[in-house]
Design a protein around this motif. Sequence first.
Motif, PDB file in Angstrom:
ATOM      1  N   LEU A  77       0.800  -1.101   0.032  1.00 44.94           N
ATOM      2  CA  LEU A  77       0.022  -0.115   0.072  1.00 44.94           C
ATOM      3  C   LEU A  77       0.901   1.254  -0.020  1.00 44.94           C
ATOM      4  O   LEU A  77       1.824   1.204   0.718  1.00 44.94           O
ATOM      5  N   GLU A 131      -2.608   5.421   0.877  1.00 43.37           N
ATOM      6  CA  GLU A 131      -3.631   4.400   1.137  1.00 43.37           C
ATOM      7  C   GLU A 131      -3.448   3.797   2.871  1.00 43.37           C
ATOM      8  O   GLU A 131      -4.271   3.513   3.518  1.00 43.37           O
ATOM      9  N   PHE A 170      -9.438   2.521  -3.588  1.00 45.91           N
ATOM     10  CA  PHE A 170      -9.903   3.321  -2.253  1.00 45.91           C
ATOM     11  C   PHE A 170     -10.994   4.205  -2.213  1.00 45.91           C
ATOM     12  O   PHE A 170     -11.661   4.229  -1.077  1.00 45.91           O
ATOM     13  N   THR A 197      -5.254   6.433   4.722  1.00 43.45           N
ATOM     14  CA  THR A 197      -6.587   6.288   4.633  1.00 43.45           C
ATOM     15  C   THR A 197      -7.174   5.086   5.443  1.00 43.45           C
ATOM     16  O   THR A 197      -8.353   5.228   6.025  1.00 43.45           O
TER      17      THR A 197
END
Length: 233
Positions: free
Chosen positions: A140, A144, A177, A147
């Motif tokens: 990732l 990400e 995402f 997030t």
Amino acid sequence: MDKERFIEWMEQGTVSIPKLLMTHYAKLGLNEIELMTLLHIHMSLEGGNSFPTPEEISSHMSISTGTCMEVLRSLLQRGFLAIEQQHQASFITERYTLKPLWEKLLHSLFKESQQDKQEQQVQLEVNLYTVFEKEFGRPLSPFECETLTMWQDQDHHDAMIIKAALREAVMSGKLNFRYIDRILFEWKKNGIKTIEQARSYGRKFRQHQQTKKNTSEKTAANSTVPFFNWLEQ
């Protein structure tokens, strides 16, 4: 052995010792002598003697009366034992109570339970990153990862719900995402908090989307993979 005396001993009954106390006394900070002292007080209370003397307690132990007095003083000071006063007619009596001990045991069990939950949550979060990287087929990105953290810390989504949203995105053929964030937003808006609710809501959504797909003129006649778009609400 005298038969009558043996029967008399047996009829004195037994003492019920909480298993939790036996398995957790060390975690409470009690040693074996302190535990046995408390158990003898427990036995006396069950037998109707609410305020056994140090002499009575130590007579059943391998410690002296003086040592027993010191142990009792320590237990009282550290909050494992308390003395209650009872008003009876024109006089006041005193009795031991083990309520402080049970309260400490309860607090210890609650704290242990909370620690277990925290450890499980940490493990879930670790597994969450692993699951996402496996589905995406790559590590990732920092954005990400941020997030994922935001979904948990700011939006207060449970790790299992986030995993469910990831599965929903995979089934919809939209593995990104932004799409997963939209799913989580819709679930939160509709009060979805459990895996069962998420699965039920997802099934209804896909059925609705399938109906729209079947009636759309743009749907390819030979399409075999259903495409469900959570972004088109």
